[in-house]
Write a protein that holds these residues in place. Structure first.
Motif, PDB file in Angstrom:
ATOM      1  N   LYS A 296       0.831  -1.191   0.000  1.00  0.00           N
ATOM      2  CA  LYS A 296       0.000   0.000   0.000  1.00  0.00           C
ATOM      3  C   LYS A 296       0.873   1.250   0.000  1.00  0.00           C
ATOM      4  O   LYS A 296       0.559   2.252  -0.658  1.00  0.00           O
ATOM      5  CB  LYS A 296      -0.932   0.013   1.218  1.00  0.00           C
ATOM      6  N   LEU A 297       1.955   1.184   0.724  1.00  0.00           N
ATOM      7  CA  LEU A 297       2.860   2.326   0.807  1.00  0.00           C
ATOM      8  C   LEU A 297       3.526   2.563  -0.549  1.00  0.00           C
ATOM      9  O   LEU A 297       3.663   3.706  -1.001  1.00  0.00           O
ATOM     10  CB  LEU A 297       3.892   2.085   1.906  1.00  0.00           C
ATOM     11  N   VAL A 298       3.934   1.558  -1.228  1.00  0.00           N
ATOM     12  CA  VAL A 298       4.561   1.680  -2.557  1.00  0.00           C
ATOM     13  C   VAL A 298       3.554   2.238  -3.532  1.00  0.00           C
ATOM     14  O   VAL A 298       3.866   3.112  -4.358  1.00  0.00           O
ATOM     15  CB  VAL A 298       5.116   0.306  -3.017  1.00  0.00           C
TER      16      VAL A 298
ATOM     17  N   VAL B 164       1.440   9.386  -5.808  1.00  0.00           N
ATOM     18  CA  VAL B 164       1.889  10.760  -5.544  1.00  0.00           C
ATOM     19  C   VAL B 164       2.899  11.183  -6.603  1.00  0.00           C
ATOM     20  O   VAL B 164       2.872  12.309  -7.101  1.00  0.00           O
ATOM     21  CB  VAL B 164       2.471  10.867  -4.113  1.00  0.00           C
ATOM     22  N   ALA B 165       3.785  10.268  -7.016  1.00  0.00           N
ATOM     23  CA  ALA B 165       4.793  10.606  -8.035  1.00  0.00           C
ATOM     24  C   ALA B 165       4.134  10.906  -9.370  1.00  0.00           C
ATOM     25  O   ALA B 165       4.508  11.833 -10.087  1.00  0.00           O
ATOM     26  CB  ALA B 165       5.796   9.458  -8.169  1.00  0.00           C
ATOM     27  N   VAL B 166       3.110  10.146  -9.741  1.00  0.00           N
ATOM     28  CA  VAL B 166       2.388  10.385 -10.992  1.00  0.00           C
ATOM     29  C   VAL B 166       1.642  11.709 -10.912  1.00  0.00           C
ATOM     30  O   VAL B 166       1.592  12.474 -11.862  1.00  0.00           O
ATOM     31  CB  VAL B 166       1.434   9.209 -11.296  1.00  0.00           C
ATOM     32  N   ALA B 167       1.070  12.039  -9.772  1.00  0.00           N
ATOM     33  CA  ALA B 167       0.322  13.277  -9.616  1.00  0.00           C
ATOM     34  C   ALA B 167       1.254  14.489  -9.706  1.00  0.00           C
ATOM     35  O   ALA B 167       0.905  15.523 -10.278  1.00  0.00           O
ATOM     36  CB  ALA B 167      -0.427  13.275  -8.291  1.00  0.00           C
ATOM     37  N   LEU B 168       2.439  14.352  -9.124  1.00  0.00           N
ATOM     38  CA  LEU B 168       3.388  15.467  -9.194  1.00  0.00           C
ATOM     39  C   LEU B 168       4.045  15.592 -10.567  1.00  0.00           C
ATOM     40  O   LEU B 168       4.514  16.645 -10.944  1.00  0.00           O
ATOM     41  CB  LEU B 168       4.463  15.299  -8.117  1.00  0.00           C
ATOM     42  N   ALA B 169       4.104  14.531 -11.323  1.00  0.00           N
ATOM     43  CA  ALA B 169       4.758  14.535 -12.634  1.00  0.00           C
ATOM     44  C   ALA B 169       3.814  14.969 -13.737  1.00  0.00           C
ATOM     45  O   ALA B 169       4.150  14.884 -14.902  1.00  0.00           O
ATOM     46  CB  ALA B 169       5.320  13.160 -12.928  1.00  0.00           C
ATOM     47  N   ASP B 170       2.639  15.431 -13.423  1.00  0.00           N
ATOM     48  CA  ASP B 170       1.694  15.875 -14.450  1.00  0.00           C
ATOM     49  C   ASP B 170       2.285  17.052 -15.206  1.00  0.00           C
ATOM     50  O   ASP B 170       2.657  18.071 -14.630  1.00  0.00           O
ATOM     51  CB  ASP B 170       0.364  16.251 -13.787  1.00  0.00           C
ATOM     52  N   THR B 171       2.397  16.959 -16.529  1.00  0.00           N
ATOM     53  CA  THR B 171       3.050  18.000 -17.347  1.00  0.00           C
ATOM     54  C   THR B 171       2.050  18.870 -18.065  1.00  0.00           C
ATOM     55  O   THR B 171       2.411  19.611 -18.968  1.00  0.00           O
ATOM     56  CB  THR B 171       3.969  17.338 -18.389  1.00  0.00           C
ATOM     57  N   THR B 172       0.816  18.814 -17.710  1.00  0.00           N
ATOM     58  CA  THR B 172      -0.181  19.638 -18.362  1.00  0.00           C
ATOM     59  C   THR B 172       0.030  21.076 -17.934  1.00  0.00           C
ATOM     60  O   THR B 172       0.001  21.403 -16.750  1.00  0.00           O
ATOM     61  CB  THR B 172      -1.603  19.180 -17.971  1.00  0.00           C
ATOM     62  N   PRO B 173       0.276  21.992 -18.905  1.00  0.00           N
ATOM     63  CA  PRO B 173       0.501  23.389 -18.523  1.00  0.00           C
ATOM     64  C   PRO B 173      -0.795  24.048 -18.103  1.00  0.00           C
ATOM     65  O   PRO B 173      -1.855  23.770 -18.644  1.00  0.00           O
ATOM     66  CB  PRO B 173       1.054  24.017 -19.801  1.00  0.00           C
ATOM     67  N   TYR B 174      -0.711  24.920 -17.126  1.00  0.00           N
ATOM     68  CA  TYR B 174      -1.874  25.645 -16.625  1.00  0.00           C
ATOM     69  C   TYR B 174      -1.730  27.140 -16.842  1.00  0.00           C
ATOM     70  O   TYR B 174      -2.153  27.927 -16.046  1.00  0.00           O
ATOM     71  CB  TYR B 174      -2.084  25.358 -15.133  1.00  0.00           C
ATOM     72  N   GLY B 175      -1.086  27.576 -17.908  1.00  0.00           N
ATOM     73  CA  GLY B 175      -0.904  28.998 -18.181  1.00  0.00           C
ATOM     74  C   GLY B 175      -1.025  29.259 -19.678  1.00  0.00           C
ATOM     75  O   GLY B 175      -1.446  28.395 -20.434  1.00  0.00           O
ATOM     76  N   PRO B 176      -0.660  30.439 -20.080  1.00  0.00           N
ATOM     77  CA  PRO B 176      -0.746  30.737 -21.513  1.00  0.00           C
ATOM     78  C   PRO B 176       0.283  29.904 -22.275  1.00  0.00           C
ATOM     79  O   PRO B 176       1.312  29.507 -21.735  1.00  0.00           O
ATOM     80  CB  PRO B 176      -0.418  32.230 -21.589  1.00  0.00           C
ATOM     81  N   PRO B 177       0.013  29.612 -23.517  1.00  0.00           N
ATOM     82  CA  PRO B 177       0.967  28.817 -24.296  1.00  0.00           C
ATOM     83  C   PRO B 177       2.254  29.615 -24.507  1.00  0.00           C
ATOM     84  O   PRO B 177       2.254  30.849 -24.495  1.00  0.00           O
ATOM     85  CB  PRO B 177       0.233  28.571 -25.616  1.00  0.00           C
TER      86      PRO B 177
END
Length: 148
Positions: free
Chosen positions: A4-6, A12-25
């Motif tokens: 469960k810990l792994v 958490v690592a996948v959530a932090l590695a999200d590369t979707t930009p949230y600003g102007p292009p």
């Protein structure tokens, strides 16, 4: 529990590695296009400045060098659009050439040329007969063999 810990750390690592930009292009790469040249020549001016008064002058100069034989000069007088003058020069043949001229308004340059003296040409001095040149006869000596 370890599993469960792994899984939690992986989530958490996948959530932090999200590369979707949230600003102007991001801006596009810069492109260089020089501005079009503009040619603006000044407007031509066809009228000369008007003089405040009509031109008027008088001058004379001359050169006489006895050592070299140079003898020449110039004289001119102008009043408005009327000009009179003369110049002279000692020519190599011994004559004096004198030019008297006038310019009256738009009539152009009117000249009268006079020569004083008689043209004299010195006789040419030749070199005489052609020089004779005789080369000395060649002398060839046979080298003597030396035995040491």
């Amino acid at each position: 529990m370890a599993l469960k810990l792994v899984l939690l750390f992986a989530f958490v690592a996948v959530a932090l590695a999200d590369t979707t930009p949230y600003g102007p292009p991001p801006p596009p790469p810069p492109t260089y296009s020089p501005p079009a040249p503009t040619y603006s020549a000044p407007a031509p001016s066809y009228s000369a400045p008007q003089p405040v008064s009509p031109p008027k002058y008088d001058f004379t100069w001359n050169v006489k060098d006895d050592y070299s034989g140079n003898d020449y000069g110039h004289q001119e007088a102008r009043d408005g659009y009327d000009t009179q003058g003369s110049y002279y020069v000692q020519l190599p043949d011994g004559r004096l050439q004198q030019v008297t001229y006038t310019v009256n308004g738009d009539s152009g340059f009117v000249a009268q040329v006079n020569y004083q003296g008689e043209a004299q040409y010195p006789t040419q001095q030749g070199y005489g007969s052609a020089p004779s040149y005789q080369a000395p006869a060649p002398s060839y000596q046979q080298p003597r063999p030396s035995y040491a």
